[in-house]
Motif scaffolding. Structure first.
Motif, PDB file in Angstrom:
ATOM      1  N   LYS A 280      -4.147   1.376   6.495  1.00 40.86           N
ATOM      2  CA  LYS A 280      -3.686   0.104   5.940  1.00 40.86           C
ATOM      3  C   LYS A 280      -2.162   0.070   5.733  1.00 40.86           C
TER       4      LYS A 280
ATOM      5  N   SER B 106       0.815  -1.216   0.000  1.00 38.15           N
ATOM      6  CA  SER B 106       0.000   0.000   0.000  1.00 38.15           C
ATOM      7  C   SER B 106       0.850   1.269   0.000  1.00 38.15           C
TER       8      SER B 106
ATOM      9  N   TRP C 208       1.277   6.908   0.034  1.00 36.64           N
ATOM     10  CA  TRP C 208       0.313   5.810   0.257  1.00 36.64           C
ATOM     11  C   TRP C 208      -0.653   5.736  -0.909  1.00 36.64           C
ATOM     12  N   ASN C 209      -0.703   4.571  -1.561  1.00 36.59           N
ATOM     13  CA  ASN C 209      -1.681   4.402  -2.648  1.00 36.59           C
ATOM     14  C   ASN C 209      -3.051   4.005  -2.113  1.00 36.59           C
ATOM     15  N   VAL C 210      -3.106   3.542  -0.886  1.00 39.16           N
ATOM     16  CA  VAL C 210      -4.358   3.248  -0.181  1.00 39.16           C
ATOM     17  C   VAL C 210      -4.193   3.783   1.229  1.00 39.16           C
TER      18      VAL C 210
ATOM     19  N   ARG D 217      -8.683  11.935   0.441  1.00 39.97           N
ATOM     20  CA  ARG D 217      -8.850  10.577   0.965  1.00 39.97           C
ATOM     21  C   ARG D 217      -8.862  10.509   2.493  1.00 39.97           C
TER      22      ARG D 217
END
Length: 320
Positions: A161, A27, A315-317, A286
């Motif tokens: 996450k 992530s 962070w991509n998630v 986000r």
């Protein structure tokens, strides 16, 4: 009382452990921060490396609010509101008294005018006057029933996450992960094992005054009004010394009040190679965008060569 979360949380944890065998931090976007974390863990865990650290000294400390889970609003603040409603339900006469009345009526102006003394009064009312067992049951019920007001998800999904992956990555490389937070220790201990795989004995936090009771059918710790320790800023290194007796070689906090900078500085006095991480809340889309007025945490990060984690770029998630 063990908190039971949906199967989704268990599947998430299992997937993180599986991914850790391939990409340890899936992530996290590829970039300098991720590279430095992996390089650090490799260096301190490889036998023969000039930076090798024995397993017994692989200590990592993490702040909680804004570092491992979202802090807008403070989850423990939501618990105080939850408790007020529960107390009024049991005793309806309380709804005409302050600060119960202000909470029930969503009167934020009351607390803004009354200031910190009234906020502390609210905290003491909702967190004391019960046994440790009763308090634990209240916290468990809170996490089972309340949703995050902004994210609109169950509270256990307000964890980050990427940080769950980092905790697991460190754990499988022999690190002992600890929490050192300004939140109260008994509140966090109810959920840290389930959420982070961090047992209660590795949790440090603010502490209320206690008294042992062994009478009238009660054999428990009574929670009293008044703070024994407020675990923030300079108090965090003190708590680490009391509870661990060793400096962490990795410390992670967040930019949101300069409450973690001294924990990170403390870790830099280690005899071993160390790594310091600051989570920067720079993703309004986000998560939430907020910065310290004086940028103390980010300024110290630049001064002392700490890694700044951009939630937006690194962070991509964010949430499970």
């Amino acid at each position: 009382m063990k908190i039971l979360h949906p199967l989704l949380l268990l599947l998430l944890i299992l997937s993180i452990r599986t991914q850790a065998q391939e990409d340890p931090l899936p992530s996290w976007n590829n970039g300098p921060v991720k590279e430095h974390i992996i390089a650090f863990v490799t260096a301190v865990c490889t036998v023969g490396s000039p930076d090798f650290v024995p397993v017994e000294d692989r200590i990592a400390t993490f702040d909680n609010d804004g570092t491992l889970w979202a802090e807008k609003p403070l989850i423990q603040g939501l618990f105080a509101i939850f408790r007020i409603h529960r107390m009024v339900l049991q005793n309806p006469a309380l709804k005409t008294k302050q600060p119960f009345k202000a909470v029930i009526e969503h009167n934020k102006e009351y607390f803004e005018k009354a200031g910190m003394p009234e906020i502390m009064k609210l905290f003491e009312i909702t967190h004391s006057g019960m046994t440790a067992t009763e308090f634990r049951n209240e916290v468990a019920l809170f996490f089972q029933t309340v949703k995050h007001p902004t994210l609109k998800t169950p509270l256990y999904q307000s964890v980050y996450k990427p940080q769950l992956e980092l905790l697991e990555y460190l754990r499988i490389h022999g690190f002992k992960n600890f929490i050192c937070s300004g939140g109260t220790v008994d509140f966090m201990r109810v959920v840290t094992d389930t959420l982070y795989n961090i047992p209660s004995e590795r949790v440090m936090g603010s502490e209320l005054k206690y008294q042992y009771i062994d009478s009238a059918g009660v054999n428990d710790i009574m929670r009293l009004p008044g703070m024994f320790v407020f675990n923030d800023k300079q108090e965090k290194p003190v708590s680490i010394q009391y509870h661990i007796g060793k400096r962490p070689i990795l410390a992670c906090g967040n930019e949101g009040g300069a409450g973690d900078v001294y924990m990170l500085r403390f870790s830099q006095g280690n005899q071993y190679k160390s790594l310091q991480l600051i989570v920067n809340h720079d993703d309004a889309e986000r998560e939430f965008y907020y910065q310290e007025k004086d940028n103390k945490s980010l300024n110290m990060a630049h001064q002392y060569n700490w890694e700044i984690i951009s939630m937006k770029n690194d962070w991509n998630v964010i949430f499970p």
